[in-house]
Motif scaffolding. Sequence first.
Motif, mmCIF file in Angstrom:
data_model
loop_
_atom_site.group_PDB
_atom_site.id
_atom_site.type_symbol
_atom_site.label_atom_id
_atom_site.label_comp_id
_atom_site.label_asym_id
_atom_site.label_seq_id
_atom_site.Cartn_x
_atom_site.Cartn_y
_atom_site.Cartn_z
ATOM 1 N N GLU A 144 0.848 -1.186 0.000
ATOM 2 C CA GLU A 144 0.000 0.000 0.000
ATOM 3 C C GLU A 144 0.891 1.246 0.000
ATOM 4 N N LEU A 145 0.804 2.031 -1.057
ATOM 5 C CA LEU A 145 1.650 3.205 -1.235
ATOM 6 C C LEU A 145 0.818 4.476 -1.163
ATOM 7 N N PRO A 146 1.315 5.510 -0.479
ATOM 8 C CA PRO A 146 0.551 6.754 -0.346
ATOM 9 C C PRO A 146 0.723 7.660 -1.549
ATOM 10 N N LEU A 147 -0.348 8.337 -1.925
ATOM 11 C CA LEU A 147 -0.294 9.325 -2.997
ATOM 12 C C LEU A 147 -0.337 10.744 -2.435
ATOM 13 N N PHE A 148 -0.345 10.879 -1.139
ATOM 14 C CA PHE A 148 -0.406 12.185 -0.468
ATOM 15 C C PHE A 148 0.912 12.441 0.256
ATOM 16 N N GLY A 149 0.968 13.523 0.996
ATOM 17 C CA GLY A 149 2.149 13.851 1.790
ATOM 18 C C GLY A 149 1.744 14.429 3.120
ATOM 19 N N TYR A 150 2.731 15.010 3.822
ATOM 20 C CA TYR A 150 2.465 15.680 5.094
ATOM 21 C C TYR A 150 3.051 17.084 5.075
ATOM 22 N N LYS A 151 2.349 17.970 5.776
ATOM 23 C CA LYS A 151 2.863 19.324 6.004
ATOM 24 C C LYS A 151 3.095 19.494 7.497
ATOM 25 N N TRP A 152 4.347 19.737 7.878
ATOM 26 C CA TRP A 152 4.682 20.003 9.270
ATOM 27 C C TRP A 152 4.625 21.514 9.503
ATOM 28 N N ASP A 153 3.966 21.933 10.592
ATOM 29 C CA ASP A 153 3.931 23.358 10.906
ATOM 30 C C ASP A 153 5.119 23.731 11.796
ATOM 31 N N ARG A 154 5.145 24.976 12.221
ATOM 32 C CA ARG A 154 6.266 25.476 13.008
ATOM 33 C C ARG A 154 6.422 24.716 14.330
ATOM 34 N N ALA A 155 5.286 24.232 14.857
ATOM 35 C CA ALA A 155 5.317 23.503 16.123
ATOM 36 C C ALA A 155 5.670 22.030 15.946
ATOM 37 N N GLY A 156 5.832 21.601 14.693
ATOM 38 C CA GLY A 156 6.181 20.207 14.444
ATOM 39 C C GLY A 156 5.006 19.283 14.278
ATOM 40 N N VAL A 157 3.795 19.837 14.202
ATOM 41 C CA VAL A 157 2.594 19.023 14.010
ATOM 42 C C VAL A 157 2.406 18.773 12.518
ATOM 43 N N ALA A 158 2.205 17.501 12.150
ATOM 44 C CA ALA A 158 2.054 17.126 10.744
ATOM 45 C C ALA A 158 0.595 16.859 10.417
ATOM 46 N N THR A 159 0.139 17.384 9.305
ATOM 47 C CA THR A 159 -1.205 17.115 8.793
ATOM 48 C C THR A 159 -1.094 16.633 7.359
ATOM 49 N N GLN A 160 -2.013 15.768 6.976
ATOM 50 C CA GLN A 160 -1.998 15.192 5.636
ATOM 51 C C GLN A 160 -2.338 16.265 4.608
ATOM 52 N N ILE A 161 -1.664 16.211 3.458
ATOM 53 C CA ILE A 161 -1.908 17.188 2.411
ATOM 54 C C ILE A 161 -1.831 16.505 1.049
ATOM 55 N N ASN A 170 6.622 31.215 7.074
ATOM 56 C CA ASN A 170 5.457 30.631 7.748
ATOM 57 C C ASN A 170 5.770 29.361 8.524
ATOM 58 N N GLY A 171 6.989 28.878 8.408
ATOM 59 C CA GLY A 171 7.438 27.798 9.269
ATOM 60 C C GLY A 171 6.924 26.414 8.932
ATOM 61 N N TRP A 172 6.484 26.191 7.698
ATOM 62 C CA TRP A 172 6.015 24.858 7.355
ATOM 63 C C TRP A 172 7.026 24.129 6.477
ATOM 64 N N THR A 173 6.940 22.813 6.522
ATOM 65 C CA THR A 173 7.762 21.945 5.675
ATOM 66 C C THR A 173 6.873 20.861 5.094
ATOM 67 N N ILE A 174 6.996 20.615 3.803
ATOM 68 C CA ILE A 174 6.183 19.612 3.110
ATOM 69 C C ILE A 174 7.086 18.517 2.554
ATOM 70 N N TRP A 175 6.629 17.276 2.708
ATOM 71 C CA TRP A 175 7.229 16.125 2.024
ATOM 72 C C TRP A 175 6.086 15.373 1.338
ATOM 73 N N ILE A 176 6.269 15.068 0.049
ATOM 74 C CA ILE A 176 5.164 14.474 -0.693
ATOM 75 C C ILE A 176 5.684 13.645 -1.866
ATOM 76 N N GLN A 177 4.834 12.726 -2.341
ATOM 77 C CA GLN A 177 5.164 11.863 -3.483
ATOM 78 C C GLN A 177 4.548 12.423 -4.763
#
Length: 330
Positions: free
Chosen positions: A232-249, A281-288
């Motif tokens: 099972e492979l993801p087609l989405f990624g995560y966005k980490w905010d300045r506080a280090g909380v990751a949400t799906q994107i 804005n302090g965010w970081t994104i990792w995505i496929q």
Amino acid sequence: MTLGRFFKLVVCAACAVATADCGRLPGRQPPPATVWILPSNSRATGSARALPAEVAAFQGSLIVIDSSTLSPVLGLAQPDESGGASRIAVVTTFDGNRYHPEGIRALTEDVAVSGAFASRVATAVAQRGNGMFVDFQGSTPDELIGSTSILRAIGDSARARGILPIGVIVPPGDTIGYPTAILARSFDLIVVRLHGEHRNGTSPGALLSPEWMTRQIGMRASEIGINRIVAELPLFGYKWDRAGVATQIAFADAQALVRSEAGVFTRDPASGSLTASSVRNGWTIWIQDATTLERLVALARRAGVRRFALLGPEGADPDIWVRLPAALKQ
């Protein structure tokens, strides 16, 4: 070959070979690949607007187990335009922002109640697909006997209704709470969730790297063989905010966000994933994207995997649907 024709071929193959042993012989072409398209558990991820109609026709349905009533709630579903091809209904206890194992735990105390529950689940699946993946996570190793009895009852009820294939989704790494060999007694397929190397609660990074993915597949295949493994492979990624909380994107949303700040993605050479960040804005994104997926599919195919589940197609990189057919033929 059109996308619709391609997906009909690779998805229909699932019904015929769900339990067959199809090893690769020296000098032979690799066995045909099977792919299923699964909806994401996150209802706020992306939009189906980016999904071509001929691909959306094969997207599976989501059936959520209500944690208070323990009734299956028919969630996301696409019109059935697949021409009778195998579509997977994902049955999950994930609701809101977490899994709810407490409901399944309560079912283990009464055999009659658990049997009726299994029957309701199988009936709901029959209304939304002809295959089923069960996604009950959050249980502890101490609850293994009870949770596997519920899973077995669901599998038996589904088979009685002609539902095929039947798979169980297992989290990465946890072979104690979700032992491969025991689950394989009740399910045709073990669906290995191949994301979580970096997630909410970790530092930003790729959802999965090639080395990590290979290790996760190997852990499960060593017990039951590679032929019953679904990657099972993801087609989405995560966005980490300045506080280090990751949400799906979703890819579409990530791309729009990066462009809005005049930024660009860079490709991580180790994982093949795309990444971008905003100092302001302090965010970081990792995505496929399509290139990431091609690399991962090729690596899994070389390891002998011939079944794939693509999770969260809503808002995914549209190039995936153009390049996926060639990747799966490797």
